[in-house]
Design a protein around this motif. Structure first.
Motif, PDB file in Angstrom:
ATOM      1  N   THR A 120       0.852  14.955 -16.359  1.00 42.76           N
ATOM      2  CA  THR A 120      -0.266  15.374 -15.505  1.00 42.76           C
ATOM      3  C   THR A 120      -0.499  14.379 -14.377  1.00 42.76           C
ATOM      4  O   THR A 120      -0.003  13.254 -14.390  1.00 42.76           O
ATOM      5  N   TYR A 121      -1.296  14.830 -13.453  1.00 38.99           N
ATOM      6  CA  TYR A 121      -1.532  14.116 -12.203  1.00 38.99           C
ATOM      7  C   TYR A 121      -1.970  12.659 -12.367  1.00 38.99           C
ATOM      8  O   TYR A 121      -1.346  11.739 -11.845  1.00 38.99           O
ATOM      9  N   ASN A 122      -3.058  12.440 -13.095  1.00 42.77           N
ATOM     10  CA  ASN A 122      -3.576  11.065 -13.201  1.00 42.77           C
ATOM     11  C   ASN A 122      -2.603  10.128 -13.903  1.00 42.77           C
ATOM     12  O   ASN A 122      -2.576   8.931 -13.618  1.00 42.77           O
TER      13      ASN A 122
ATOM     14  N   VAL B  18       0.835  10.340 -13.771  1.00 45.89           N
ATOM     15  CA  VAL B  18       1.970   9.959 -12.906  1.00 45.89           C
ATOM     16  C   VAL B  18       1.528   9.058 -11.747  1.00 45.89           C
ATOM     17  O   VAL B  18       2.263   8.168 -11.334  1.00 45.89           O
ATOM     18  N   VAL B  19       0.319   9.286 -11.251  1.00 43.03           N
ATOM     19  CA  VAL B  19      -0.167   8.439 -10.143  1.00 43.03           C
ATOM     20  C   VAL B  19      -0.239   6.981 -10.591  1.00 43.03           C
ATOM     21  O   VAL B  19       0.235   6.074  -9.913  1.00 43.03           O
ATOM     22  N   ALA B  20      -0.800   6.775 -11.799  1.00 43.10           N
ATOM     23  CA  ALA B  20      -0.936   5.400 -12.292  1.00 43.10           C
ATOM     24  C   ALA B  20       0.437   4.782 -12.557  1.00 43.10           C
ATOM     25  O   ALA B  20       0.703   3.638 -12.167  1.00 43.10           O
TER      26      ALA B  20
ATOM     27  N   ILE C 141      -5.625   2.600  -0.927  1.00 44.84           N
ATOM     28  CA  ILE C 141      -6.655   3.086  -0.002  1.00 44.84           C
ATOM     29  C   ILE C 141      -6.531   4.605   0.020  1.00 44.84           C
ATOM     30  O   ILE C 141      -5.460   5.126   0.353  1.00 44.84           O
ATOM     31  N   ARG C 142      -7.569   5.303  -0.360  1.00 37.26           N
ATOM     32  CA  ARG C 142      -7.490   6.779  -0.380  1.00 37.26           C
ATOM     33  C   ARG C 142      -8.882   7.367  -0.210  1.00 37.26           C
ATOM     34  O   ARG C 142      -9.892   6.663  -0.248  1.00 37.26           O
ATOM     35  N   GLY C 143      -8.915   8.679  -0.013  1.00 40.86           N
ATOM     36  CA  GLY C 143     -10.187   9.367   0.206  1.00 40.86           C
ATOM     37  C   GLY C 143     -11.088   9.269  -1.013  1.00 40.86           C
ATOM     38  O   GLY C 143     -10.601   9.215  -2.152  1.00 40.86           O
TER      39      GLY C 143
ATOM     40  N   THR D 212       0.855  -1.189   0.000  1.00 37.76           N
ATOM     41  CA  THR D 212       0.000   0.000   0.000  1.00 37.76           C
ATOM     42  C   THR D 212       0.889   1.236   0.000  1.00 37.76           C
ATOM     43  O   THR D 212       2.106   1.122   0.098  1.00 37.76           O
ATOM     44  N   ARG D 213       0.244   2.379  -0.086  1.00 39.66           N
ATOM     45  CA  ARG D 213       1.065   3.596  -0.079  1.00 39.66           C
ATOM     46  C   ARG D 213       0.256   4.761   0.457  1.00 39.66           C
ATOM     47  O   ARG D 213      -0.979   4.753   0.509  1.00 39.66           O
ATOM     48  N   PHE D 214       0.997   5.768   0.852  1.00 44.65           N
ATOM     49  CA  PHE D 214       0.397   7.058   1.148  1.00 44.65           C
ATOM     50  C   PHE D 214       1.087   8.022   0.206  1.00 44.65           C
ATOM     51  O   PHE D 214       2.310   7.983   0.069  1.00 44.65           O
ATOM     52  N   ALA D 215       0.291   8.861  -0.461  1.00 39.18           N
ATOM     53  CA  ALA D 215       0.870   9.681  -1.531  1.00 39.18           C
ATOM     54  C   ALA D 215       0.480  11.150  -1.381  1.00 39.18           C
ATOM     55  O   ALA D 215      -0.250  11.693  -2.198  1.00 39.18           O
ATOM     56  N   PRO D 216       0.948  11.793  -0.336  1.00 40.30           N
ATOM     57  CA  PRO D 216       0.522  13.188  -0.122  1.00 40.30           C
ATOM     58  C   PRO D 216       1.171  14.174  -1.089  1.00 40.30           C
ATOM     59  O   PRO D 216       2.291  13.968  -1.541  1.00 40.30           O
ATOM     60  N   SER D 217       0.427  15.234  -1.379  1.00 42.61           N
ATOM     61  CA  SER D 217       1.014  16.359  -2.103  1.00 42.61           C
ATOM     62  C   SER D 217       1.500  17.333  -1.036  1.00 42.61           C
ATOM     63  O   SER D 217       0.699  17.778  -0.226  1.00 42.61           O
ATOM     64  N   PRO D 218       2.769  17.638  -1.020  1.00 44.66           N
ATOM     65  CA  PRO D 218       3.291  18.461   0.081  1.00 44.66           C
ATOM     66  C   PRO D 218       3.004  19.935  -0.107  1.00 44.66           C
ATOM     67  O   PRO D 218       3.895  20.724  -0.371  1.00 44.66           O
TER      68      PRO D 218
ATOM     69  N   ILE E 216       5.948  11.081  -2.237  1.00 45.87           N
ATOM     70  CA  ILE E 216       5.678  12.514  -2.128  1.00 45.87           C
ATOM     71  C   ILE E 216       5.336  13.032  -3.530  1.00 45.87           C
ATOM     72  O   ILE E 216       6.167  12.968  -4.441  1.00 45.87           O
ATOM     73  N   GLU E 217       4.120  13.527  -3.671  1.00 42.60           N
ATOM     74  CA  GLU E 217       3.649  13.974  -4.996  1.00 42.60           C
ATOM     75  C   GLU E 217       3.960  15.455  -5.168  1.00 42.60           C
ATOM     76  O   GLU E 217       3.090  16.315  -5.042  1.00 42.60           O
ATOM     77  N   ASP E 218       5.224  15.708  -5.446  1.00 42.37           N
ATOM     78  CA  ASP E 218       5.734  17.083  -5.439  1.00 42.37           C
ATOM     79  C   ASP E 218       6.036  17.585  -6.842  1.00 42.37           C
ATOM     80  O   ASP E 218       7.087  18.150  -7.086  1.00 42.37           O
TER      81      ASP E 218
ATOM     82  N   ASP F 159     -12.711  11.441  -2.342  1.00 39.54           N
ATOM     83  CA  ASP F 159     -12.607  12.619  -3.200  1.00 39.54           C
ATOM     84  C   ASP F 159     -11.771  12.293  -4.446  1.00 39.54           C
ATOM     85  O   ASP F 159     -11.761  13.055  -5.403  1.00 39.54           O
ATOM     86  N   HIS F 160     -11.085  11.149  -4.420  1.00 42.40           N
ATOM     87  CA  HIS F 160     -10.296  10.740  -5.590  1.00 42.40           C
ATOM     88  C   HIS F 160     -11.033   9.791  -6.515  1.00 42.40           C
ATOM     89  O   HIS F 160     -10.487   9.380  -7.538  1.00 42.40           O
ATOM     90  N   LEU F 161     -12.252   9.427  -6.139  1.00 43.46           N
ATOM     91  CA  LEU F 161     -12.970   8.423  -6.928  1.00 43.46           C
ATOM     92  C   LEU F 161     -13.105   8.828  -8.402  1.00 43.46           C
ATOM     93  O   LEU F 161     -12.977   8.005  -9.302  1.00 43.46           O
TER      94      LEU F 161
HETATM   95  N1  GLU Z   1      -1.593  13.344  -3.808  1.00 39.94           N
HETATM   96  C1  GLU Z   1      -2.968  13.105  -3.592  1.00 39.94           C
HETATM   97  C2  GLU Z   1      -3.472  13.966  -2.445  1.00 39.94           C
HETATM   98  O1  GLU Z   1      -2.682  14.442  -1.662  1.00 39.94           O
HETATM   99  C3  GLU Z   1      -3.291  11.663  -3.273  1.00 39.94           C
HETATM  100  C4  GLU Z   1      -3.172  10.776  -4.452  1.00 39.94           C
HETATM  101  C5  GLU Z   1      -3.737   9.399  -4.241  1.00 39.94           C
HETATM  102  O2  GLU Z   1      -3.884   8.975  -3.091  1.00 39.94           O
HETATM  103  O3  GLU Z   1      -3.960   8.751  -5.246  1.00 39.94           O
HETATM  104  O4  GLU Z   1      -4.657  14.175  -2.338  1.00 39.94           O
END
Ligand code: GLU
Length: 461
Positions: free
Chosen positions: A180-182, A184-186, A198-200, A4-10, A40-42, A202-204
């Protein structure tokens, strides 16, 4: 193996909602003997800051959530993204679009006038001609134009998105070449070996786009769990005002990591009606299939209740360490056990504990007027003097020894206990409230107790 991962935008501090998805991801990986990675999604140079990345790491450190392996920084992965964009171009799965800003605006306006959904019309999708001069192209992916994209969400169940409604050939690289965002995430989720996201929720809405990228690149699609948002008591999205603040602010407010994690794990996840979970229990019991389908409600009383539970049950040695943050050094205090045992039962936060300790160990310099009026009436001074006399002749150490001397005064003067308790409390603390007086005196000692009584009498007569 579950990864799993956590991928915050700092872009700011670590927020309580972000921490919750990080915790869920961490627990799920650990409960399977898997890995929890941090990315880190920087990529947004204008909005990201080093301090924000540090704040995230600090918060993880405070809470004891350690990510496995190296941290991945998207800002260092341009070459990788470029390679995959080139691959898609070479395979004809992506294309250069030379539409100018003006043309795009014109298209939008026409669509709006016709009450159509505004979307790119695919005009360069199969373009074979000579590109127009002076336009740096963006790169668009060839998204499916019909059929559905299905997200088998572990929380929400099967969700079908109609390709024609939701997807146009979205941009995967801007005119300046940045991806773009989608996209690089993939790419990153796949390359990092993430198989459970596993994420919020709001990303659906991003998920079908990411699935398009996975499929175009021939990557396997991970399992998704979209976690409903945290709401306030009014059922609205949690805001700063509700306490949705920097994770480290919870430390400053005096919450313990155990309480905060326990609080968060129960925000949107449950295991029967159990409320208290040790960290190892969380790891053992957490399963994303038990994530609630509806939003969870943030409740400060619950957090306070958990925090007082953990403080009450914390070994004094650990409390002593937490108190160092508040400049309270109890290391060589001979009555620290009595002090902490008495106070930890009464406080909701470590900060409150620190304040209560200061109120006891530092002699009052002022006296609460109302309290004095109430406590120093009648023959209160005479009673205090009688107690002073008892103290002078005795060698009390423990609370019960101080108590016994109070009993003697009460019996000899034939008064109720309150008649000595109240003035003594105000003399010692400068106000009403606080723990047992005998405990206070045992903690500060005979000399200091006598000094405070004398001082109170002098100041208030
Ligand atoms: N970087 C995104 C955020 O901080 C999360 C990306 C993801 O979990 O897919 O909201």
């Amino acid at each position: 193996m579950v990864v799993t991962r956590f991928a915050p935008s700092p872009t700011g501090y670590l927020h309580i909602g972000g921490l919750r998805t990080a915790l869920f991801s961490y627990l799920w990986a650990k409960s399977n003997g898997g890995k929890f990675l941090l990315r880190i999604e920087d990529t947004d140079k204008a909005r990201n800051s080093k301090e924000a990345t540090e704040a995230i790491l600090n918060a993880f450190n405070w809470l004891g959530l350690e990510a496995d392996g190296e941290i991945t920084y998207q800002s260092q992965r341009d070459a990788i993204y470029t390679k995959y964009i080139k691959q898609l171009l070479d395979e004809g799965k992506a294309y250069r679009c030379y539409m100018s800003k003006e043309e795009l605006t014109e298209l939008r306006e026409t669509q709006m006038a016709n009450k159509e959904r505004t979307m790119y019309d695919g005009r360069y999708r199969d373009f074979k001609g000579t590109p127009p001069q002076g336009v740096e192209p963006v790169i668009r992916i060839k998204a499916p134009q019909s059929g559905e994209i299905v997200v088998n969400d572990g929380v929400k169940g099967k969700i079908s998105f109609q390709a024609q409604d939701i997807l146009d050939d979205f941009i995967i690289a801007r005119a300046d070449g940045t991806p773009t965002y989608n996209f690089v995430v993939a790419v990153d989720d796949y390359l990092m070996g993430i198989n459970e996201v596993i994420r919020g929720d709001d990303h659906l809405s991003n998920t079908p786009k990411q699935i398009v990228v996975y499929e175009a690149l021939g990557f396997s699609v991970p399992a998704f769990y979209h976690v409903p948002m945290i709401h306030n008591a009014q059922g609205k999205k949690l805001s700063k005002r509700d306490g949705a603040t920097d994770v480290m602010a919870y430390k400053e407010m005096g919450y313990t990591p155990q309480a905060l994690l326990n609080f968060l794990v129960r925000l949107g996840w449950s295991h029967g009606d159990q409320e208290i979970f040790s960290f190892s229990e969380m790891i053992e019991l957490f399963d994303p299939k038990d994530i609630n389908k509806s939003a969870s409600i943030y409740n400060t009383e619950k957090l306070d209740w958990l925090n007082s539970h953990y403080i009450k049950n914390m070994p004094n040695k650990e409390l002593e360490e937490l108190l160092n943050e508040y400049n309270i050094i109890l290391a060589s205090h001979d009555k620290k056990e009595i002090l902490l045992d008495a106070l930890k039962e009464r406080v909701k936060t470590v900060k409150e504990l620190a304040v209560s300790i200061k109120e006891i160990v530092v002699a009052p310099t002022t006296y609460d007027e109302k309290a004095i009026k109430k406590a120093f009436k009648g023959n209160a001074i005479e009673i205090l003097n009688a107690y002073q006399a008892k103290l002078t002749d005795a060698q009390p150490h423990l609370p019960n020894e101080y108590h016994a001397l109070m009993e003697e005064v009460v019996t000899e003067m034939e008064i109720g206990f309150g008649k000595i308790g109240m003035p003594l409390r105000v003399a010692l603390l400068g106000k009403m409230g606080g723990p047992n007086i005998d405990t206070i005196m045992a903690v500060i000692g005979k000399k200091e107790s006598m000094h405070r009584i004398t001082q109170a009498i002098t100041a208030n007569t």
